[in-house]
Design a protein around this motif. Structure first.
Motif, PDB file in Angstrom:
ATOM      1  N   ASP A 130       1.725 -16.672  -2.634  1.00  0.00           N
ATOM      2  CA  ASP A 130       0.589 -17.543  -2.342  1.00  0.00           C
ATOM      3  C   ASP A 130      -0.392 -16.729  -1.520  1.00  0.00           C
ATOM      4  N   VAL A 131      -1.624 -16.615  -2.020  1.00  0.00           N
ATOM      5  CA  VAL A 131      -2.653 -15.829  -1.341  1.00  0.00           C
ATOM      6  C   VAL A 131      -3.747 -16.778  -0.868  1.00  0.00           C
ATOM      7  N   GLN A 132      -4.062 -16.713   0.408  1.00  0.00           N
ATOM      8  CA  GLN A 132      -5.148 -17.504   0.983  1.00  0.00           C
ATOM      9  C   GLN A 132      -6.180 -16.549   1.537  1.00  0.00           C
ATOM     10  N   LEU A 133      -7.457 -16.821   1.252  1.00  0.00           N
ATOM     11  CA  LEU A 133      -8.509 -15.978   1.800  1.00  0.00           C
ATOM     12  C   LEU A 133      -9.793 -16.756   1.968  1.00  0.00           C
ATOM     13  N   THR A 134     -10.610 -16.255   2.858  1.00  0.00           N
ATOM     14  CA  THR A 134     -11.978 -16.722   2.985  1.00  0.00           C
ATOM     15  C   THR A 134     -12.847 -15.617   2.433  1.00  0.00           C
ATOM     16  N   ASN A 135     -13.389 -15.847   1.224  1.00  0.00           N
ATOM     17  CA  ASN A 135     -14.251 -14.851   0.579  1.00  0.00           C
ATOM     18  C   ASN A 135     -15.593 -14.905   1.275  1.00  0.00           C
ATOM     19  N   TRP A 136     -15.987 -13.795   1.861  1.00  0.00           N
ATOM     20  CA  TRP A 136     -17.162 -13.711   2.735  1.00  0.00           C
ATOM     21  C   TRP A 136     -18.365 -13.290   1.913  1.00  0.00           C
ATOM     22  N   GLY A 137     -19.277 -14.215   1.711  1.00  0.00           N
ATOM     23  CA  GLY A 137     -20.512 -13.931   0.981  1.00  0.00           C
ATOM     24  C   GLY A 137     -20.883 -15.035   0.006  1.00  0.00           C
ATOM     25  N   PRO A 138     -20.165 -15.242  -1.035  1.00  0.00           N
ATOM     26  CA  PRO A 138     -18.998 -14.484  -1.474  1.00  0.00           C
ATOM     27  C   PRO A 138     -19.392 -13.141  -2.076  1.00  0.00           C
ATOM     28  N   VAL A 139     -18.523 -12.166  -1.878  1.00  0.00           N
ATOM     29  CA  VAL A 139     -18.686 -10.843  -2.495  1.00  0.00           C
ATOM     30  C   VAL A 139     -17.395 -10.537  -3.241  1.00  0.00           C
ATOM     31  N   THR A 140     -17.498 -10.404  -4.542  1.00  0.00           N
ATOM     32  CA  THR A 140     -16.375 -10.065  -5.404  1.00  0.00           C
ATOM     33  C   THR A 140     -16.835  -9.025  -6.406  1.00  0.00           C
ATOM     34  N   ILE A 141     -16.097  -7.909  -6.471  1.00  0.00           N
ATOM     35  CA  ILE A 141     -16.462  -6.795  -7.348  1.00  0.00           C
ATOM     36  C   ILE A 141     -15.221  -6.376  -8.129  1.00  0.00           C
ATOM     37  N   ILE A 142     -15.403  -6.091  -9.408  1.00  0.00           N
ATOM     38  CA  ILE A 142     -14.301  -5.609 -10.242  1.00  0.00           C
ATOM     39  C   ILE A 142     -14.511  -4.127 -10.495  1.00  0.00           C
ATOM     40  N   LEU A 143     -13.504  -3.316 -10.137  1.00  0.00           N
ATOM     41  CA  LEU A 143     -13.541  -1.878 -10.346  1.00  0.00           C
ATOM     42  C   LEU A 143     -12.482  -1.473 -11.370  1.00  0.00           C
ATOM     43  N   GLU A 144     -12.827  -0.518 -12.224  1.00  0.00           N
ATOM     44  CA  GLU A 144     -11.855   0.021 -13.160  1.00  0.00           C
ATOM     45  C   GLU A 144     -11.930   1.538 -13.121  1.00  0.00           C
ATOM     46  N   SER A 145     -10.787   2.165 -13.067  1.00  0.00           N
ATOM     47  CA  SER A 145     -10.755   3.627 -13.137  1.00  0.00           C
ATOM     48  C   SER A 145     -10.881   4.037 -14.594  1.00  0.00           C
ATOM     49  N   GLY A 146     -11.430   5.205 -14.821  1.00  0.00           N
ATOM     50  CA  GLY A 146     -11.556   5.715 -16.182  1.00  0.00           C
ATOM     51  C   GLY A 146     -12.547   4.964 -17.040  1.00  0.00           C
ATOM     52  N   ALA A 147     -13.302   4.057 -16.457  1.00  0.00           N
ATOM     53  CA  ALA A 147     -14.258   3.256 -17.254  1.00  0.00           C
ATOM     54  C   ALA A 147     -15.592   3.959 -17.396  1.00  0.00           C
TER      55      ALA A 147
END
Length: 147
Positions: A130-147
């Protein structure tokens, strides 16, 4: 390697009601490993995340990294990032690395972040969490290696 990065004011992960990792300000990372990932992907991703400038300066511009602001990392393994939902209604996880390979690279990733001077907290690999968080902003970024 795919990582969902969320800027957070605070977060924690629990397994069976026990807190296994908790941070104040920093980044929550949902980490997916594919069978093609190598130590090179791990090093690239750790360096990218440690230096990613997504914390605001006094002018409200994203100019600071988690290292700059003294933030921490909550790293959660998440093979479901490699779900393929193109066919049918049940996700296919064939692109996700086998658990042995994924755990080795996930542990190496967390170690690489620690070696860059970051405090790293984690869940338990392979556990129901179970993961609880307060997303600040919100700021969410998806990163992929080799992309």
């Amino acid at each position: 390697m795919k990582v969902v990065v969320q800027r957070s004011k605070g977060a924690k992960v629990t397994v069976d009601g026990i807190v296994t990792g908790e941070i104040q300000s920093g980044l929550v990372l949902l980490v997916g490993i594919t069978h093609e990932d190598t130590m090179s992907d791990v090093r690239w991703m750790a360096d990218k995340i440690a230096g990613l400038r997504i914390f605001e300066d006094e002018s409200e511009k994203m100019n600071f990294s988690v290292q700059d602001v003294g933030g921490s990392i909550l790293s959660i393994s998440q093979f479901t990032l490699y779900a393929d939902c193109r066919k049918g209604r049940r996700p296919n996880f064939m692109a996700a690395a086998k658990p042995e390979q994924a755990k080795e690279l996930y542990d190496a990733f967390n170690n690489a972040l620690s070696q860059l001077g970051l405090q790293v907290e984690t869940g338990i690999f392979g556990a129901m969490m179970d993961v609880q968080l307060t997303n600040w902003g919100p700021v969410t970024i998806i990163l992929e290696s080799g992309a």
